[in-house]
Write a protein that holds these residues in place. Structure first.
Motif, short mmCIF file in Angstrom:
data_model
loop_
_atom_site.label_atom_id
_atom_site.label_comp_id
_atom_site.label_asym_id
_atom_site.label_seq_id
_atom_site.Cartn_x
_atom_site.Cartn_y
_atom_site.Cartn_z
N SER A 110 0.86 -1.18 0.00
CA SER A 110 0.00 0.00 0.00
C SER A 110 0.89 1.22 0.00
CB SER A 110 -0.90 -0.01 1.24
OG SER A 110 -1.38 1.30 1.48
N VAL A 111 0.68 2.10 -0.97
CA VAL A 111 1.49 3.31 -1.09
C VAL A 111 0.71 4.48 -0.52
CG1 VAL A 111 2.75 4.80 -2.66
CG2 VAL A 111 2.57 2.37 -3.15
N GLU A 112 1.30 5.16 0.41
CA GLU A 112 0.69 6.34 1.02
C GLU A 112 -0.73 6.06 1.47
OE1 GLU A 112 1.16 9.68 -1.54
OE2 GLU A 112 1.77 10.99 0.11
N LYS A 113 -0.90 5.00 2.21
CA LYS A 113 -2.21 4.60 2.76
C LYS A 113 -3.26 4.38 1.67
CE LYS A 113 -1.55 6.53 7.35
NZ LYS A 113 -0.80 5.34 7.76
N GLY A 114 -2.81 4.14 0.45
CA GLY A 114 -3.74 3.89 -0.66
C GLY A 114 -4.21 2.44 -0.63
N PRO A 115 -4.97 2.06 -1.65
CA PRO A 115 -5.48 0.69 -1.70
C PRO A 115 -4.35 -0.32 -1.79
CG PRO A 115 -5.86 1.83 -3.78
CD PRO A 115 -5.38 2.85 -2.81
N TRP A 116 -4.60 -1.52 -1.30
CA TRP A 116 -3.58 -2.57 -1.35
C TRP A 116 -3.46 -3.10 -2.76
CZ3 TRP A 116 -0.40 -3.53 2.59
CH2 TRP A 116 -0.78 -3.09 3.87
N ALA A 117 -2.25 -3.28 -3.21
CA ALA A 117 -2.01 -3.90 -4.51
C ALA A 117 -1.23 -5.19 -4.26
CB ALA A 117 -1.19 -2.97 -5.40
N VAL A 118 -1.58 -6.22 -5.00
CA VAL A 118 -0.93 -7.52 -4.80
C VAL A 118 0.48 -7.48 -5.36
CG1 VAL A 118 -1.04 -9.97 -5.35
CG2 VAL A 118 -3.14 -8.71 -4.82
N VAL A 119 1.42 -7.93 -4.58
CA VAL A 119 2.82 -8.02 -5.03
C VAL A 119 2.98 -9.36 -5.75
CG1 VAL A 119 5.22 -8.15 -4.29
CG2 VAL A 119 3.64 -6.58 -3.15
#
Lengths: 256, 362
Positions: free
Chosen positions: B304-313
């Motif tokens: 999660s970048v800057e408290k943004g939505p989670w993205a799957v790694v």
């Protein structure tokens, strides 16, 4: 005014091309650049198929939309790479370029893609004056890449497009999340991005395969799909064969 | 050092097409020569004369400066100043001051290092926390020589008021006003004298220079930059941006030197000006960190970048330990890692258990 063939930084890496291509490029570079009298600006050989003329037509506007990815800091997945790649051949041929509104350009990546950094002016934070900055640059620079920091009003976008046409510049817009209300001459959209070289903790990012789809106006309205390595193993741009079996043979091998 | 009186004609600094400014400046020189025959033309629009002799005749430097200013102001707008050495006298003229003998170091001290007209040096000094000429002058000369070479020493002597002149009169900064808003047609000046291709300057170069100068007038000179590559480990250290000035163009020799610990090509397209805070979690949603031995505590699963939505790694590489500035107290110990989320990849930095997105392969 002639352009020196050595004007591009000659350390070989990004611009080592096959003989035929480098000859063509050399011919392009040694041609006189009497700016606005030349109607077309060159593009890197792998990008030629994206444009009906095989090059960038002066006066035209190109919108590059990347893949909108969740959690992406700028929402322009792949778009910045494509925009930088569009500058590469023209800057190498002596055209002045400007990049407006991208606060953290990766200069090494730009250089590796083939952009002549000595011909690139960067306005990282134009702030509220971004449209005025872009308009001023369109007056004097051949290629302007614009990442609008705010959503542009339609009238504002129209003015920039009209100015680009009048001044015979080329405007490349990477709208990101801000959007772009005008219909461009060419729309490039990025899809199917896939990174090679990394697994679960091993390797390094190595190269990225992507599909770029070009849609134009009138006769060029039929979408043209292109598979590219961007960045390729050298950080530049290369054709990626569409066929998966072929890709296994000619594609770059993971370094593991 | 020589007491110098500098006469600046701000309207005559830029050459115009029909040469009217130059002809007017010749008239100015003629007028100034009536005070002292040893007038030196510094560049179009600026001339200097030794102040000592004529000031005795005119009853001091102040009266001399006033008298010269009065005489020249009949011809064109003028600024007159007196100080030790050409560099300081030129600055004194811009503010119309007579700096008393011996007062030059103190007069120069508050000016920013950028005034020296060496963008690269200024950039480096600023990064080292040295912002004014006074700070710079306080460094021991032997250190300056070791770190910045002979050019650096020339600048250092000028900054300390111990030498009068930079070796390159006519550098744009010498003609640039401190007050950047009032710069006129700087683009032309920046482009003229540029080596260009095969020694020439094309119409396109002049047009581009004008447009860029107009943008600098709009948002400030520092708003337009150009990238230079240099050696370094992290992506942020491998390039630096200097204020646009169409003159200098060279490649840093450190580029060729191998930099241990450098992450292999390709380089990220976006190097975030300030690292963006991020969170990295494993499949159970627990934060991932790097152990003292440089290993991940769990396989990363989501970012999660800057408290943004989670993205799957979907894939990752590293971590690689990075210890920078190990010689200094402000050393940074951390690790870098590449993480792919969909088609985008990020260069992550972990320091003291916190994750940051340092750069993005956009």
């Amino acid at each position: 005014m002639f352009v020196s063939p050595t004007s591009q930084q000659g350390d070989g890496g990004p611009v080592r091309r096959r003989a035929g291509e480098s000859l063509a490029l050399l011919a392009e570079r040694t041609r006189p650049v009497s700016s606005s009298q030349t109607r077309l600006l060159p593009v890197l050989p792998p990008l030629v198929g994206l444009f009906p003329d095989g090059s960038l037509r002066r006066g035209s506007t190109i919108v590059v939309s990347g893949l909108a990815l969740p959690g992406s800091p700028d929402g322009s997945g792949g778009g910045i790479s494509v925009a930088l790649a569009l500058l590469a051949a023209a800057s190498g041929a002596g055209s002045w370029c400007a990049l407006v509104g991208l606060p953290g350009l990766g200069a090494v990546a730009a250089h590796d893609i083939g952009v002549d950094l000595a011909r690139l002016a960067v306005v990282p934070r134009p702030g509220a004056a971004w449209a005025e900055v872009a308009a001023t640059l369109i007056d004097g620079v051949d290629l302007v890449v614009l990442c609008p920091p705010f959503a542009p009003r339609p009238a504002m976008a129209r003015r920039l497009v009209a100015r680009t046409r009048e001044r015979l510049a080329v405007l490349v817009v990477v709208p990101g999340r801000s959007g772009w209300p005008e219909h461009p001459d060419t729309h490039l959209s990025v899809s199917d991005m896939h990174w090679d070289g990394v697994g679960t903790g091993d390797g390094y990012l190595h190269s990225r395969r992507m599909t770029v789809t070009a849609t134009g106006r009138r006769s060029a309205a039929r979408p043209r799909h292109h598979h590219l390595w961007m960045p390729s193993t050298t950080g530049s741009v290369a054709d990626a064969p569409g066929d998966v079996a072929e890709q296994a043979v000619t594609g770059p091998m993971a370094r593991a | 050092m020589n007491r110098l009186l500098v006469v600046r004609c701000p309207d005559l600094l830029d050459e115009d097409e029909d040469g009217a400014a130059l002809r007017l400046f010749v008239t100015v020189i003629g007028t100034v020569e009536s005070y002292c025959p040893w007038v030196t033309t510094v560049r179009p629009g600026i001339c200097s004369l030794p102040a000592r002799g004529p000031s005795r005749y005119f009853g001091g430097e102040g009266p001399l400066a006033r008298s010269v200013a009065d005489a020249v102001s009949d011809i064109t707008a003028v600024e007159v100043g007196v100080a030790d050495g050409l560099f300081a006298a030129d600055l004194a003229a811009r503010s119309g001051q007579v700096v008393p003998p011996g007062g030059t170091p103190g007069f120069l001290a508050p000016f920013p290092v950028g005034i020296l007209g060496h963008p690269e040096l200024a950039e480096l000094l600023t990064r080292l926390g040295i912002r004014t000429l006074g700070d710079f002058a306080a460094l021991p000369e032997s250190h300056v020589l070791g770190r910045f070479g002979a050019d650096g020493v020339t600048c250092h002597r000028v900054a300390g008021g111990r030498s009068g002149d930079l070796s390159h009169p006519g550098h744009p900064a010498a003609g640039r006003r401190i007050d950047e808003q009032s710069s006129r047609a700087r683009g032309d000046r920046a482009v003229v004298g540029e080596s260009g291709f095969w020694g020439g300057v094309s119409d396109a170069d002049v047009r581009a220079g004008r447009a860029l100068a107009a943008v600098q007038d709009l948002i400030g000179a520092d708003g337009v930059v150009t990238a230079r590559l240099q050696g370094g480990r992290g992506p942020a250290q491998r390039a630096r941006f200097v204020t646009w000035n169409a003159r200098e163009n060279h490649v840093d020799p450190t580029l060729v030197a191998p930099w241990p610990g450098q992450i292999p090509s390709p380089a990220p397209t976006v190097v975030h000006p300030a690292p963006i805070p991020a969170e990295l979690a494993d499949a159970d949603g627990q934060p991932v960190s790097v152990s003292g031995r440089g290993l991940l505590t769990a396989g990363p699963h989501r970012l999660s970048v800057e408290k943004g939505p989670w993205a799957v790694v979907t894939a990752w590489a590293g971590p690689w330990p990075s210890e920078e500035r190990w010689w200094s107290r402000s050393r940074r110990r951390g690790a870098r890692m590449q993480a792919v989320t969909g088609g985008e990849a990020h260069l992550l930095l972990v320091e003291r258990g916190r994750w940051w997105v340092e750069a993005t392969y956009g």
